[in-house]
Design a protein around this motif. Structure first.
Motif, PDB file in Angstrom:
ATOM      1  N   LEU A  86      25.523 -59.056  29.337  1.00 25.40           N
ATOM      2  CA  LEU A  86      25.909 -58.368  28.271  1.00 25.40           C
ATOM      3  C   LEU A  86      24.948 -57.265  27.847  1.00 25.40           C
ATOM      4  O   LEU A  86      23.864 -57.641  28.016  1.00 25.40           O
ATOM      5  CB  LEU A  86      26.152 -58.956  26.949  1.00 25.40           C
ATOM      6  CG  LEU A  86      27.189 -60.182  27.034  1.00 25.40           C
ATOM      7  CD1 LEU A  86      27.330 -61.037  25.642  1.00 25.40           C
ATOM      8  CD2 LEU A  86      28.626 -59.273  26.713  1.00 25.40           C
ATOM      9  N   ALA A  87      25.302 -56.105  27.368  1.00 27.73           N
ATOM     10  CA  ALA A  87      24.367 -55.116  27.055  1.00 27.73           C
ATOM     11  C   ALA A  87      23.953 -54.979  25.480  1.00 27.73           C
ATOM     12  O   ALA A  87      24.950 -54.804  24.725  1.00 27.73           O
ATOM     13  CB  ALA A  87      24.691 -53.778  27.490  1.00 27.73           C
ATOM     14  N   ALA A  88      22.823 -55.799  24.916  1.00 24.01           N
ATOM     15  CA  ALA A  88      22.598 -55.720  23.603  1.00 24.01           C
ATOM     16  C   ALA A  88      22.278 -54.408  22.873  1.00 24.01           C
ATOM     17  O   ALA A  88      22.502 -54.181  21.842  1.00 24.01           O
ATOM     18  CB  ALA A  88      21.525 -56.805  23.400  1.00 24.01           C
ATOM     19  N   ALA A 141      17.268 -55.941  42.889  1.00 25.95           N
ATOM     20  CA  ALA A 141      16.991 -54.422  43.034  1.00 25.95           C
ATOM     21  C   ALA A 141      18.207 -53.840  42.876  1.00 25.95           C
ATOM     22  O   ALA A 141      19.366 -54.053  43.122  1.00 25.95           O
ATOM     23  CB  ALA A 141      16.934 -54.408  44.938  1.00 25.95           C
ATOM     24  N   ALA A 142      17.899 -52.735  42.068  1.00 30.07           N
ATOM     25  CA  ALA A 142      19.180 -51.812  41.559  1.00 30.07           C
ATOM     26  C   ALA A 142      18.808 -50.207  41.818  1.00 30.07           C
ATOM     27  O   ALA A 142      17.794 -49.790  41.908  1.00 30.07           O
ATOM     28  CB  ALA A 142      19.166 -52.005  40.075  1.00 30.07           C
ATOM     29  N   GLY A 143      19.968 -49.627  41.894  1.00 27.61           N
ATOM     30  CA  GLY A 143      19.928 -48.135  42.049  1.00 27.61           C
ATOM     31  C   GLY A 143      20.551 -47.609  43.259  1.00 27.61           C
ATOM     32  O   GLY A 143      19.999 -47.741  44.260  1.00 27.61           O
ATOM     33  N   GLY A 144      21.577 -47.114  43.048  1.00 20.81           N
ATOM     34  CA  GLY A 144      22.479 -46.542  43.934  1.00 20.81           C
ATOM     35  C   GLY A 144      23.211 -47.319  45.062  1.00 20.81           C
ATOM     36  O   GLY A 144      23.623 -46.932  45.930  1.00 20.81           O
ATOM     37  N   VAL A 145      23.277 -48.569  44.783  1.00 21.61           N
ATOM     38  CA  VAL A 145      24.020 -49.571  45.794  1.00 21.61           C
ATOM     39  C   VAL A 145      25.388 -49.746  45.511  1.00 21.61           C
ATOM     40  O   VAL A 145      26.061 -49.983  44.462  1.00 21.61           O
ATOM     41  CB  VAL A 145      23.215 -50.926  45.562  1.00 21.61           C
ATOM     42  CG1 VAL A 145      23.874 -52.048  46.473  1.00 21.61           C
ATOM     43  CG2 VAL A 145      21.833 -50.980  45.667  1.00 21.61           C
ATOM     44  N   PRO A 203      23.786 -54.687  33.094  1.00 16.01           N
ATOM     45  CA  PRO A 203      24.240 -54.533  31.618  1.00 16.01           C
ATOM     46  C   PRO A 203      24.364 -52.909  31.170  1.00 16.01           C
ATOM     47  O   PRO A 203      23.551 -52.325  31.848  1.00 16.01           O
ATOM     48  CB  PRO A 203      23.096 -55.009  30.852  1.00 16.01           C
ATOM     49  CG  PRO A 203      21.811 -54.833  31.747  1.00 16.01           C
ATOM     50  CD  PRO A 203      22.377 -54.817  33.202  1.00 16.01           C
ATOM     51  N   MET A 204      25.603 -52.705  30.434  1.00 14.90           N
ATOM     52  CA  MET A 204      25.924 -51.175  30.596  1.00 14.90           C
ATOM     53  C   MET A 204      26.065 -51.073  29.108  1.00 14.90           C
ATOM     54  O   MET A 204      27.328 -51.052  28.441  1.00 14.90           O
ATOM     55  CB  MET A 204      26.846 -50.673  31.674  1.00 14.90           C
ATOM     56  CG  MET A 204      26.273 -50.702  32.885  1.00 14.90           C
ATOM     57  SD  MET A 204      27.541 -49.902  33.913  1.00 14.90           S
ATOM     58  CE  MET A 204      28.860 -51.192  34.312  1.00 14.90           C
ATOM     59  N   ALA A 205      25.202 -50.575  28.359  1.00  8.87           N
ATOM     60  CA  ALA A 205      25.277 -50.293  26.998  1.00  8.87           C
ATOM     61  C   ALA A 205      25.890 -49.069  26.562  1.00  8.87           C
ATOM     62  O   ALA A 205      26.144 -48.104  27.410  1.00  8.87           O
ATOM     63  CB  ALA A 205      23.601 -50.051  26.288  1.00  8.87           C
ATOM     64  N   GLN A 224      21.759 -55.342  41.987  1.00  8.91           N
ATOM     65  CA  GLN A 224      22.289 -55.204  40.526  1.00  8.91           C
ATOM     66  C   GLN A 224      23.075 -53.868  40.660  1.00  8.91           C
ATOM     67  O   GLN A 224      22.260 -52.791  41.251  1.00  8.91           O
ATOM     68  CB  GLN A 224      21.309 -54.996  39.534  1.00  8.91           C
ATOM     69  CG  GLN A 224      21.718 -54.755  38.013  1.00  8.91           C
ATOM     70  CD  GLN A 224      20.981 -55.214  37.048  1.00  8.91           C
ATOM     71  OE1 GLN A 224      20.307 -56.248  37.003  1.00  8.91           O
ATOM     72  NE2 GLN A 224      20.646 -54.349  36.034  1.00  8.91           N
ATOM     73  N   VAL A 225      24.468 -53.655  40.267  1.00  8.20           N
ATOM     74  CA  VAL A 225      25.011 -52.702  40.432  1.00  8.20           C
ATOM     75  C   VAL A 225      25.707 -52.404  38.927  1.00  8.20           C
ATOM     76  O   VAL A 225      26.356 -53.099  38.322  1.00  8.20           O
ATOM     77  CB  VAL A 225      26.499 -52.669  41.506  1.00  8.20           C
ATOM     78  CG1 VAL A 225      25.530 -53.186  42.785  1.00  8.20           C
ATOM     79  CG2 VAL A 225      27.153 -53.846  41.215  1.00  8.20           C
ATOM     80  N   GLY A 226      25.667 -50.985  38.668  1.00  9.77           N
ATOM     81  CA  GLY A 226      26.200 -50.572  37.537  1.00  9.77           C
ATOM     82  C   GLY A 226      27.450 -49.420  37.656  1.00  9.77           C
ATOM     83  O   GLY A 226      28.729 -49.916  37.601  1.00  9.77           O
TER      84      GLY A 226
HETATM   85  C1  LIG Z   1      26.752 -46.538  32.147  1.00 10.02           C
HETATM   86  C2  LIG Z   1      25.517 -47.259  32.255  1.00 10.02           C
HETATM   87  C3  LIG Z   1      24.788 -47.847  31.369  1.00 10.02           C
HETATM   88  C4  LIG Z   1      23.583 -48.737  31.550  1.00 10.02           C
HETATM   89  N1  LIG Z   1      23.014 -49.200  30.477  1.00 10.02           N
HETATM   90  C5  LIG Z   1      21.978 -50.109  30.780  1.00 10.02           C
HETATM   91  C6  LIG Z   1      21.563 -51.122  29.822  1.00 10.02           C
HETATM   92  O1  LIG Z   1      22.061 -51.192  28.762  1.00 10.02           O
HETATM   93  N2  LIG Z   1      20.223 -51.836  30.217  1.00 10.02           N
HETATM   94  C7  LIG Z   1      19.902 -51.750  31.393  1.00 10.02           C
HETATM   95  O2  LIG Z   1      18.944 -52.525  31.701  1.00 10.02           O
HETATM   96  N3  LIG Z   1      20.296 -50.832  32.340  1.00 10.02           N
HETATM   97  C8  LIG Z   1      21.319 -50.207  32.101  1.00 10.02           C
HETATM   98  N4  LIG Z   1      21.685 -49.451  33.045  1.00 10.02           N
HETATM   99  C9  LIG Z   1      20.976 -49.229  34.438  1.00 10.02           C
HETATM  100  C10 LIG Z   1      21.594 -50.439  35.428  1.00 10.02           C
HETATM  101  O3  LIG Z   1      20.849 -51.497  34.717  1.00 10.02           O
HETATM  102  C11 LIG Z   1      21.042 -50.248  36.684  1.00 10.02           C
HETATM  103  O4  LIG Z   1      19.784 -49.939  36.722  1.00 10.02           O
HETATM  104  C12 LIG Z   1      21.934 -49.134  37.165  1.00 10.02           C
HETATM  105  O5  LIG Z   1      23.275 -49.140  37.085  1.00 10.02           O
HETATM  106  C13 LIG Z   1      21.727 -49.084  38.872  1.00 10.02           C
HETATM  107  O6  LIG Z   1      22.078 -48.137  39.451  1.00 10.02           O
HETATM  108  P1  LIG Z   1      23.754 -47.938  39.977  1.00 10.02           P
HETATM  109  O7  LIG Z   1      24.337 -47.537  38.611  1.00 10.02           O
HETATM  110  O8  LIG Z   1      23.572 -46.791  40.719  1.00 10.02           O
HETATM  111  O9  LIG Z   1      24.385 -49.092  40.355  1.00 10.02           O
HETATM  112  C14 LIG Z   1      23.049 -48.533  32.860  1.00 10.02           C
HETATM  113  C15 LIG Z   1      23.659 -47.928  33.884  1.00 10.02           C
HETATM  114  C16 LIG Z   1      24.717 -47.375  33.493  1.00 10.02           C
HETATM  115  C17 LIG Z   1      25.418 -46.583  34.874  1.00 10.02           C
END
Ligand SMILES: Cc1cc2nc3c(=O)[nH]c(=O)nc-3n(C[C@H](O)[C@H](O)[C@H](O)COP(=O)(O)O)c2cc1C
Length: 337
Positions: free
Chosen positions: A38-40, A211-215, A15-17, A233-235
Motif C-alpha cells: 500500500l502507498a501511505a 531493484a527498481a526502475g524501468g523493469v 507502492p504508488m501514491a 520492484q515494478v510500478g
Molecule cells: C504512479 C507512480 C507512483 C509512485 N508512487 C510511489 C510511492 O508512493 N512510494 C514509493 O516509494 N515509490 C513510488 N513510486 C516509485 C516506485 O516505487 C518505483 O521506484 C518505480 O515505479 C520503479 O520504476 P518503474 O515505474 O519503471 O517500474 C511510484 C511510481 C509510479 C509509476
C-alpha cells in the motif's frame, strides 16, 4: 519476521501514491506470489487504516506499506512565491485559484501517526521513500515485527540506511517512473544506471536488495536479479492493470503512440519525478522549484481541474511504459517472475 527471500515470485508491486495503488492491487500482487505494498503517501491515517483492513479482509496477510519520510529542510517561501507567480495565468485559464504562499508550509504527511499505525497493525513490510527514518523509528518498527526497507538512489544513502538499521533496501535507478527517492529534495537525481548502482550498493552493504526502475519485461527482470537483488520492484508496468486505480487519462496516455518520451520534472510536486512529457512539463519544468511538499499542494487544484486532460496532469511513467498492459495484476506479476 517475514522475509523477502521467501517470496514465491520475486516481484514486488511498487507502492504508488496518488491513486494507482488500491487494496485490490496489493491483494492481487501478494496472491500471485509476489509482494503488494500500500502507498501511505498523501493518505490520512484513517484512510490508510481502512485500506489495511481491506487488504486483510481480502485474505492477504503478507504485504507492505510505504511511507514518505518528512523533509528535513524547511520550505523556501520566496522560491514557492516565484513559482506561484509563474503558474497564475495558467491556473486562471482553468478557473483555479491558487492557494496563498502562507498556506503552503511544511507538512509531514502525518508521519508519527502512520508509524504508530504500522506498529499497532504489525505490518509485515514497511518501506520508506524520500529519506531515511531515524534509527529509533526503525528500531520501534522492528520491535513490532515490521521488516523495514528504505528506498535509496546512491550507495552513500544505502550506507546511511544500513546504519539506521534497515532490514532491506529498495535500490531505485534513473529509469524509474514517479518520484526519485533522493534523500535531499534539492539534489539533482543521480543518473547512474540501475545495474551499476546495484553493484555499488552490494559492495557497500550486506542487506537483501529489491531493484527498481524501468523493469518491464521478464528478461530484464531476470537480468537485474542475476546481479544479486532478491526481487525486482515494478510500478509503471502495473498502471494499466484491472486492479490499479490509475486515472483513465493517465492509463490511456501510456498507450498513446503520440507520447514517445519521458522526462524528469519537478513541475508537479517540487521533487524530481519521471513522467510522460506533456504540455505541463514543457511549460513549467524549467521554472519549477525544489520545494516539496509546498509545490505539490500548490499544483493540486490545477491537477484536479485537469483530471481528464493528459496534457495537464502528472503522467508518472518509467522508461518501460510501453509494456504496461491491460490485464490482471496477477498476470503481470507472474509474467515478470
Ligand atoms: C504512479 C507512480 C507512483 C509512485 N508512487 C510511489 C510511492 O508512493 N512510494 C514509493 O516509494 N515509490 C513510488 N513510486 C516509485 C516506485 O516505487 C518505483 O521506484 C518505480 O515505479 C520503479 O520504476 P518503474 O515505474 O519503471 O517500474 C511510484 C511510481 C509510479 C509509476
Amino acid at each position: 519476521m517475514a522475509d523477502l527471500r521467501d517470496l514465491d515470485v520475486p516481484v514486488v508491486a511498487a507502492p504508488m501514491a496518488g491513486g494507482p495503488t488500491t487494496p485490490e492491487l496489493v491483494i492481487a500482487a501478494s496472491t500471485a506470489g509476489g509482494l503488494g505494498q500500500l502507498a501511505a503517501g498523501y493518505l490520512t491515517p484513517e484512510r490508510l487504516a481502512s485500506d489495511i483492513a481491506a487488504v486483510r479482509d481480502g485474505g492477504t496477510d503478507t504485504f507492505g506499506v510505504n511511507i514518505f519520510v518528512p523533509e528535513t529542510e524547511p520550505v523556501n517561501r520566496d522560491a514557492v512565491a516565484r513559482y506561484r507567480d509563474r503558474l497564475l495565468d495558467y491556473a486562471a485559464s482553468l478557473g483555479v485559484e491558487l492557494p496563498a504562499v502562507e498556506e503552503l508550509g511544511d507538512d509531514d504527511d502525518r508521519f508519527d501517526a502512520k508509524i504508530a499505525l504500522m506498529c499497532d497493525e504489525r505490518i509485515p513490510f514497511v518501506s520508506f521513500a524520500f529519506g531515511c527514518p531515524s534509527a529509533d523509528t526503525v528500531d520501534e518498527l522492528r520491535r513490532h515485527g515490521c521488516n523495514v526497507g528504505v528506498t535509496v538512489t546512491t550507495e552513500d544513502d544505502a550506507s546511511r540506511a544500513a546504519e539506521a538499521g534497515a532490514d532491506w533496501l529498495c535500490v531505485q535507478g534513473p529509469d524509474a517512473g514517479g518520484h526519485r527517492s533522493v534523500f535531499d529534495r534539492r539534489t539533482e537525481p543521480p543518473t547512474q544506471p540501475l545495474d551499476d548502482l546495484v553493484r555499488a550498493v552490494l559492495a557497500r552493504v550486506d542487506l537483501p536488495l529489491v531493484a527498481a526502475g524501468g523493469v518491464s519485461t521478464r528478461d530484464r527482470a531476470g537480468e537485474v536479479r542475476s546481479l544479486g537483488p532478491v526481487a525486482v520492484q515494478v510500478g509503471t508496468v502495473l498502471l494499466r492493470t484491472h486492479e490499479a486505480g490509475t486515472k483513465p487519462a493517465h492509463a490511456d496516455a501510456l498507450a498513446d503512440p503520440a507520447r514517445t518520451e519521458t522526462v524528469v520534472t519537478r513541475a508537479f510536486s517540487g521533487r524530481p519525478a519521471r513522467a510522460l512529457r506533456n504540455r505541463f512539463t514543457d511549460e513549467f519544468t524549467d521554472a519549477a522549484v525544489a520545494e516539496y511538499p509546498a509545490v505539490n499542494k500548490l499544483t493540486g487544484g490545477i491537477r484536479r481541474a485537469a483530471a481528464t486532460d493528459p496534457d495537464g496532469i502528472n503522467l508518472w511513467a518509467g522508461s518501460g511504459f510501453r509494456d504496461a498492459a491491460v490485464e490482471s495484476a496477477a498476470d503481470t506479476i507472474r509474467r515478470l517472475g
